[in-house]
Design a protein around this motif. Structure first.
Motif, PDB file in Angstrom:
ATOM      1  N   ARG A 165       0.835  -1.200   0.000  1.00 43.22           N
ATOM      2  CA  ARG A 165       0.000   0.000   0.000  1.00 43.22           C
ATOM      3  C   ARG A 165       0.861   1.238   0.000  1.00 43.22           C
ATOM      4  NH1 ARG A 165      -3.888  -0.499   4.077  1.00 43.22           N
ATOM      5  NH2 ARG A 165      -3.608  -2.753   3.890  1.00 43.22           N
ATOM      6  N   GLY A 166       0.263   2.342  -0.417  1.00 41.96           N
ATOM      7  CA  GLY A 166       0.961   3.610  -0.403  1.00 41.96           C
ATOM      8  C   GLY A 166       0.895   4.280   0.952  1.00 41.96           C
ATOM      9  N   GLY A 167       1.698   5.308   1.117  1.00 39.06           N
ATOM     10  CA  GLY A 167       1.793   5.981   2.396  1.00 39.06           C
ATOM     11  C   GLY A 167       0.498   6.604   2.872  1.00 39.06           C
ATOM     12  N   VAL A 168      -0.345   7.091   1.946  1.00 40.60           N
ATOM     13  CA  VAL A 168      -1.587   7.752   2.360  1.00 40.60           C
ATOM     14  C   VAL A 168      -2.604   6.769   2.921  1.00 40.60           C
ATOM     15  CG1 VAL A 168      -1.314   9.622   0.700  1.00 40.60           C
ATOM     16  CG2 VAL A 168      -2.610   7.572   0.058  1.00 40.60           C
ATOM     17  N   TYR A 169      -2.371   5.469   2.743  1.00 39.52           N
ATOM     18  CA  TYR A 169      -3.315   4.461   3.236  1.00 39.52           C
ATOM     19  C   TYR A 169      -2.885   3.854   4.564  1.00 39.52           C
ATOM     20  CZ  TYR A 169      -5.371   4.805  -1.391  1.00 39.52           C
ATOM     21  OH  TYR A 169      -5.974   5.286  -2.532  1.00 39.52           O
ATOM     22  N   GLY A 170      -1.861   4.433   5.190  1.00 42.07           N
ATOM     23  CA  GLY A 170      -1.447   3.998   6.514  1.00 42.07           C
ATOM     24  C   GLY A 170      -0.774   2.638   6.516  1.00 42.07           C
ATOM     25  N   GLY A 171      -0.712   2.049   7.682  1.00 39.33           N
ATOM     26  CA  GLY A 171      -0.100   0.735   7.808  1.00 39.33           C
ATOM     27  C   GLY A 171       1.367   0.760   7.408  1.00 39.33           C
ATOM     28  N   SER A 172       1.716  -0.136   6.487  1.00 37.86           N
ATOM     29  CA  SER A 172       3.109  -0.243   6.038  1.00 37.86           C
ATOM     30  C   SER A 172       3.419   0.699   4.880  1.00 37.86           C
ATOM     31  CB  SER A 172       3.401  -1.690   5.602  1.00 37.86           C
ATOM     32  OG  SER A 172       2.512  -2.083   4.555  1.00 37.86           O
ATOM     33  N   GLY A 173       2.502   1.612   4.603  1.00 39.57           N
ATOM     34  CA  GLY A 173       2.685   2.510   3.473  1.00 39.57           C
ATOM     35  C   GLY A 173       3.927   3.380   3.564  1.00 39.57           C
ATOM     36  N   GLY A 174       4.265   3.813   4.777  1.00 38.79           N
ATOM     37  CA  GLY A 174       5.454   4.640   4.946  1.00 38.79           C
ATOM     38  C   GLY A 174       6.723   3.912   4.527  1.00 38.79           C
ATOM     39  N   ILE A 175       6.756   2.616   4.807  1.00 41.98           N
ATOM     40  CA  ILE A 175       7.908   1.810   4.414  1.00 41.98           C
ATOM     41  C   ILE A 175       8.023   1.737   2.894  1.00 41.98           C
ATOM     42  CG2 ILE A 175       8.959  -0.468   4.564  1.00 41.98           C
ATOM     43  CD1 ILE A 175       8.978   1.064   7.175  1.00 41.98           C
ATOM     44  N   GLN A 176       6.868   1.711   2.215  1.00 39.73           N
ATOM     45  CA  GLN A 176       6.883   1.618   0.762  1.00 39.73           C
ATOM     46  C   GLN A 176       7.528   2.847   0.130  1.00 39.73           C
ATOM     47  OE1 GLN A 176       5.972  -1.150  -0.990  1.00 39.73           O
ATOM     48  NE2 GLN A 176       6.919  -0.051  -2.698  1.00 39.73           N
ATOM     49  N   ILE A 177       7.292   4.028   0.702  1.00 42.68           N
ATOM     50  CA  ILE A 177       7.931   5.244   0.196  1.00 42.68           C
ATOM     51  C   ILE A 177       9.443   5.122   0.311  1.00 42.68           C
ATOM     52  CG2 ILE A 177       8.192   7.728   0.509  1.00 42.68           C
ATOM     53  CD1 ILE A 177       5.358   7.826   1.565  1.00 42.68           C
ATOM     54  N   LEU A 178       9.909   4.587   1.465  1.00 41.72           N
ATOM     55  CA  LEU A 178      11.346   4.393   1.664  1.00 41.72           C
ATOM     56  C   LEU A 178      11.895   3.406   0.643  1.00 41.72           C
ATOM     57  CD1 LEU A 178      13.899   4.914   3.306  1.00 41.72           C
ATOM     58  CD2 LEU A 178      13.190   3.075   4.857  1.00 41.72           C
ATOM     59  N   LYS A 179      11.140   2.346   0.354  1.00 37.14           N
ATOM     60  CA  LYS A 179      11.576   1.359  -0.636  1.00 37.14           C
ATOM     61  C   LYS A 179      11.700   1.996  -2.026  1.00 37.14           C
ATOM     62  CE  LYS A 179       9.549  -2.724   1.593  1.00 37.14           C
ATOM     63  NZ  LYS A 179       8.523  -3.806   1.479  1.00 37.14           N
ATOM     64  N   GLN A 180      10.768   2.875  -2.338  1.00 36.79           N
ATOM     65  CA  GLN A 180      10.819   3.536  -3.641  1.00 36.79           C
ATOM     66  C   GLN A 180      12.044   4.435  -3.749  1.00 36.79           C
ATOM     67  OE1 GLN A 180       8.259   1.420  -4.825  1.00 36.79           O
ATOM     68  NE2 GLN A 180       7.839   3.146  -6.178  1.00 36.79           N
ATOM     69  N   LEU A 181      12.368   5.134  -2.662  1.00 38.07           N
ATOM     70  CA  LEU A 181      13.543   6.011  -2.661  1.00 38.07           C
ATOM     71  C   LEU A 181      14.832   5.208  -2.799  1.00 38.07           C
ATOM     72  CD1 LEU A 181      12.513   8.518   0.163  1.00 38.07           C
ATOM     73  CD2 LEU A 181      12.817   9.061  -2.264  1.00 38.07           C
ATOM     74  N   VAL A 182      14.904   4.093  -2.088  1.00 38.02           N
ATOM     75  CA  VAL A 182      16.087   3.232  -2.175  1.00 38.02           C
ATOM     76  C   VAL A 182      16.213   2.656  -3.586  1.00 38.02           C
ATOM     77  CG1 VAL A 182      17.138   1.086  -1.353  1.00 38.02           C
ATOM     78  CG2 VAL A 182      16.090   2.667   0.280  1.00 38.02           C
ATOM     79  N   GLY A 183      15.072   2.228  -4.150  1.00 41.83           N
ATOM     80  CA  GLY A 183      15.085   1.698  -5.514  1.00 41.83           C
ATOM     81  C   GLY A 183      15.543   2.739  -6.524  1.00 41.83           C
ATOM     82  N   GLY A 184      15.067   3.973  -6.363  1.00 44.16           N
ATOM     83  CA  GLY A 184      15.472   5.052  -7.255  1.00 44.16           C
ATOM     84  C   GLY A 184      16.957   5.349  -7.142  1.00 44.16           C
ATOM     85  N   ALA A 185      17.475   5.368  -5.912  1.00 52.16           N
ATOM     86  CA  ALA A 185      18.903   5.631  -5.696  1.00 52.16           C
ATOM     87  C   ALA A 185      19.758   4.526  -6.319  1.00 52.16           C
ATOM     88  CB  ALA A 185      19.196   5.737  -4.199  1.00 52.16           C
ATOM     89  N   PHE A 186      19.279   3.288  -6.213  1.00 55.66           N
ATOM     90  CA  PHE A 186      20.023   2.171  -6.813  1.00 55.66           C
ATOM     91  C   PHE A 186      20.097   2.310  -8.331  1.00 55.66           C
ATOM     92  CE2 PHE A 186      19.921  -1.950  -8.968  1.00 55.66           C
ATOM     93  CZ  PHE A 186      21.110  -2.508  -8.506  1.00 55.66           C
ATOM     94  N   ILE A 187      18.976   2.649  -8.942  1.00 60.02           N
ATOM     95  CA  ILE A 187      18.943   2.801 -10.402  1.00 60.02           C
ATOM     96  C   ILE A 187      19.861   3.936 -10.854  1.00 60.02           C
ATOM     97  CG2 ILE A 187      17.489   3.432 -12.364  1.00 60.02           C
ATOM     98  CD1 ILE A 187      17.107   0.577 -11.353  1.00 60.02           C
ATOM     99  N   ILE A 188      19.846   5.046 -10.116  1.00 61.81           N
ATOM    100  CA  ILE A 188      20.717   6.170 -10.462  1.00 61.81           C
ATOM    101  C   ILE A 188      22.182   5.742 -10.396  1.00 61.81           C
ATOM    102  CG2 ILE A 188      21.536   8.437  -9.716  1.00 61.81           C
ATOM    103  CD1 ILE A 188      18.642   8.997  -8.772  1.00 61.81           C
ATOM    104  N   GLY A 189      22.553   5.082  -9.298  1.00 66.84           N
ATOM    105  CA  GLY A 189      23.922   4.612  -9.143  1.00 66.84           C
ATOM    106  C   GLY A 189      24.311   3.607 -10.215  1.00 66.84           C
TER     107      GLY A 189
END
Length: 270
Positions: free
Chosen positions: A173-197
């Motif tokens: 789920r996304g961050g606006v839907y609560g629960g584990s959503g906040g973790i998903q935003i962090l996963k997206q940021l880490v994934g983006g940083a990996f792709i850039i690198g």
């Protein structure tokens, strides 16, 4: 192939844009983009339907926002600006096309039409590092900025039921839907940083390997002639604008003899 900034003269001598051709290409791109976003689930289902719908919503919203900003700050709209806004919308929605609701696609369109516009029109012109990069088509802004933006916003807006239909991972789920959503935003940021690198490292390796075979950049003398002309593929020969004339390639023309000679390819010697 060429790496690095072109000469200033080469940047200034583009022939007039064919607006109709640009619009036709943009329309085909938009249609094709809806096709591959809608085809991601590999079947006709709710996810594929949402992907096509959201692709159109986000692209249209982004196009309008980009054009609106052009009118506000530059006092007039432009076709190329509208196309850039369309592209940033398509890029931004792709990570979450089948995972977000329509209202989220509108917000993503607003942001994809404004954030890349700001980086291209404001930041790029004021940041010395970006000024040294010859990015004629604005790929950094329309793809890198918009793509990273779309990935992060997917982590924010991904709807739980749509995620369950598309992903084998439970409780996505996304961050606006609560629960584990906040973790998903962090996963997206880490994934983006990996792709850039990954892109920086692998692209650098590829360029180094290619440089062992052929130069990555033409000489200054060749740049004065023009990269198209060096390969005999130029469409226009406007010698009056200061281009360097190559007599061995285009024939002998002097001030006293302006007779038109036969030229190679599509070049027209004036």
């Amino acid at each position: 192939m060429q790496v690095g900034p072109r000469s200033s003269k080469d940047r200034e001598r583009f022939p007039p844009n064919n607006v109709l051709l640009m619009l036709a290409g943009a329309g085909l791109l938009w249609m094709g983009w809806a096709g591959f976003n809608g085809g991601d689930p590999y079947t006709a289902n709710i996810d594929s339907s949402m992907a096509v719908l959201n692709t159109n919503i986000c692209a249209a919203t982004s196009l309008l926002v980009w054009t609106w900003l052009d009118v506000i700050f530059f006092k007039k709209p432009s076709v190329i600006g509208a196309v850039q806004g369309m592209i940033t919308g398509l890029v931004c929605i792709t990570p979450g096309a089948g995972l977000v609701q329509g209202w989220a696609a509108i917000i993503m369109g607003i942001l994809s039409g404004s954030v890349p516009w700001f980086t291209m029109m404001i930041v790029h012109k004021r940041w010395t590092l970006l000024q040294k990069i010859d990015d004629t088509l604005g790929v950094f802004h329309t793809h890198a900025v918009a793509g990273l933006l779309g990935g992060v916003l997917t982590g924010l807006f991904a709807e739980p039921e749509l995620c369950a239909l598309f992903l084998p991972v439970t409780n996505s789920r996304g961050g606006v839907y609560g629960g584990s959503g906040g973790i998903q935003i962090l996963k997206q940021l880490v994934g983006g940083a990996f792709i850039i690198g990954w892109n920086v490292v692998v692209t650098s390796i590829i360029c180094v390997v290619i440089n062992f075979v052929i130069p990555l950049r033409m000489s200054e003398e060749q740049l004065l002639i023009g990269d198209d002309a060096v390969h005999g593929e130029e469409a226009y020969a406007l010698w009056g604008d200061g281009e360097k004339y190559d007599a061995t390639k285009h024939g002998d023309i002097t001030e006293h003899n302006m007779e038109t000679r036969t030229s190679t390819g599509a070049t027209q010697v004036m």
